[in-house]
Design a protein around this motif. Structure first.
Motif, mmCIF file in Angstrom:
data_model
loop_
_atom_site.group_PDB
_atom_site.id
_atom_site.type_symbol
_atom_site.label_atom_id
_atom_site.label_comp_id
_atom_site.label_asym_id
_atom_site.label_seq_id
_atom_site.Cartn_x
_atom_site.Cartn_y
_atom_site.Cartn_z
ATOM 1 N N LYS A 1 -44.356 -35.095 -7.545
ATOM 2 C CA LYS A 1 -43.883 -35.119 -8.572
ATOM 3 C C LYS A 1 -43.624 -34.264 -9.814
ATOM 4 C CE LYS A 1 -45.277 -39.285 -11.691
ATOM 5 N NZ LYS A 1 -46.527 -40.157 -12.368
ATOM 6 N N SER B 1 -42.548 -34.384 -13.702
ATOM 7 C CA SER B 1 -43.111 -35.055 -14.927
ATOM 8 C C SER B 1 -42.430 -34.743 -16.268
ATOM 9 C CB SER B 1 -43.995 -35.957 -15.640
ATOM 10 O OG SER B 1 -44.663 -36.660 -13.594
ATOM 11 N N GLY B 2 -41.275 -34.563 -16.524
ATOM 12 C CA GLY B 2 -40.349 -33.953 -17.515
ATOM 13 C C GLY B 2 -40.526 -32.276 -16.911
ATOM 14 N N ASP C 1 -36.273 -31.723 -19.447
ATOM 15 C CA ASP C 1 -37.085 -33.314 -18.799
ATOM 16 C C ASP C 1 -36.745 -33.702 -17.503
ATOM 17 O OD1 ASP C 1 -38.369 -33.359 -21.070
ATOM 18 O OD2 ASP C 1 -37.116 -33.851 -22.950
ATOM 19 N N ASP D 1 -37.283 -35.779 -14.053
ATOM 20 C CA ASP D 1 -38.261 -36.377 -13.446
ATOM 21 C C ASP D 1 -37.732 -36.920 -12.126
ATOM 22 O OD1 ASP D 1 -40.336 -36.142 -15.814
ATOM 23 O OD2 ASP D 1 -38.908 -38.468 -16.510
ATOM 24 N N GLU E 1 -39.187 -37.621 -8.290
ATOM 25 C CA GLU E 1 -41.060 -38.434 -6.907
ATOM 26 C C GLU E 1 -40.481 -38.334 -5.377
ATOM 27 O OE1 GLU E 1 -42.141 -42.064 -7.870
ATOM 28 O OE2 GLU E 1 -42.836 -41.103 -9.604
ATOM 29 N N GLY F 1 -43.279 -28.701 -18.233
ATOM 30 C CA GLY F 1 -43.451 -30.268 -17.693
ATOM 31 C C GLY F 1 -44.978 -29.297 -16.476
ATOM 32 N N ARG F 2 -44.779 -30.731 -15.621
ATOM 33 C CA ARG F 2 -45.731 -30.700 -14.807
ATOM 34 C C ARG F 2 -45.612 -31.132 -13.452
ATOM 35 N NH1 ARG F 2 -51.402 -32.873 -15.464
ATOM 36 N NH2 ARG F 2 -52.016 -33.933 -13.389
ATOM 37 N N GLU G 1 -52.032 -31.035 -9.495
ATOM 38 C CA GLU G 1 -50.821 -30.188 -10.184
ATOM 39 C C GLU G 1 -50.876 -29.125 -9.806
ATOM 40 O OE1 GLU G 1 -50.087 -29.169 -15.425
ATOM 41 O OE2 GLU G 1 -51.441 -30.430 -14.465
#
Length: 272
Positions: free
Chosen positions: A16, A18-19, A32, A34, A36, A69-70, A77
């Motif tokens: 995943k 994210s950002g 940014d 995103d 999955e 971001g992550r 993480e």
């Protein structure tokens, strides 16, 4: 267009983002993002040249690190700070150049850098494992002792993909896997992608060929100028996909659709 989380129906994603953003100096390559990826699905990453596809793949492969971001892998993480770390987590990448040694045979290429040995190379064990894996994938390789130089483009792609599976990854990324292949070789590679999906792996393919994408993808993620511009099912129209890729609702595809759907003057035949 689909909602990414709801459409998958696969529980928790393996991977995943994210950002996630990536800057090279003053240049913003990704903004940014995103994304999955779930087990047992094929996600196609499409976009025009310069859309950010290669940068995103290199971040997932550990070549580049995101500016912000992550990134989560199986709910945790992670920091993919090197290609080795990405492989440790289970993310394998087959780049477009394949990185095969043409003077070596199939077995040597499959195990290059990961040879089975007990003081000396165990050629028999490597050959048996190579045959077993290729048979599981129903690969059309005449002999595992065949030099890679004598193989077709589709067979070389098969060897590169099989090599990525030796370390038991959970996600396989394929960069333009059908580029420059003929019809039969393309079908062979697409069948191989479906067999990888059937093994329960997540697959990411980067491709410019919309027909190939529709043939195997469960979801189509569009990037434009480094941003997400839509997530589609393979049933999406060419008009929708081209609009998302180019950012223009009016384009050659939409004009052709309008011409074909327009009523023709009475008594006049129009050739298709």
């Amino acid at each position: 267009m689909v909602n990414e989380g709801k459409a998958s129906g696969h529980g928790r994603p393996i991977l995943k983002l994210s950002g996630v953003s990536k800057n090279f100096g003053a240049v913003s390559a990704l903004t940014d993002i995103d994304l999955e990826i779930y087990a047992g699905e094929v996600v196609a990453l499409v976009g025009d040249n310069g859309a950010g596809k290669s940068t995103l793949v290199k971040i997932l492969a550990g070549v580049h690190q995101p500016t912000s971001g992550r990134v989560e892998f199986e709910g945790q993480e992670v920091n993919l700070d090197s290609p080795g770390k990405a492989l440790e987590y289970g993310i394998a990448t087959v780049f477009q150049d394949l990185a095969l040694c043409e003077n070596l045979d199939v077995v040597a290429n499959l195990f290059l850098g990961h040879e089975l040995s007990a003081w000396q190379l165990d050629e028999v064990a490597m050959e048996v494992r190579a045959w077993t894996l290729l048979q599981e994938l129903a690969a059309r390789i005449p002999s595992v002792r065949e030099p890679v130089a004598s193989l077709s483009g589709g067979q070389r792609q098969t060897v590169a993909i099989a090599r990525s599976l030796l370390l038991d990854p959970k996600i396989v990324m394929l960069d333009e896997p059908t580029a420059a292949l003929g019809v039969a070789q393309t079908a062979e590679v697409l069948n191989l992608i479906e067999r990888i999906r059937a093994r329960g792996l997540g697959v990411i393919i980067i491709s410019h060929n919309m027909e190939d994408v529709r043939a195997v993808a469960d979801r189509i993620v569009v990037l434009r100028l480094g941003r997400n511009t839509g997530i589609f099912t393979p049933e999406a129209s060419n008009q929708e996909l081209v609009a998302a890729i180019t950012g223009a609702t009016e384009n050659a595809v939409s004009r052709r659709v309008e011409r074909k759907s327009a009523p023709h003057p009475a008594g006049r035949e129009v050739s298709p």
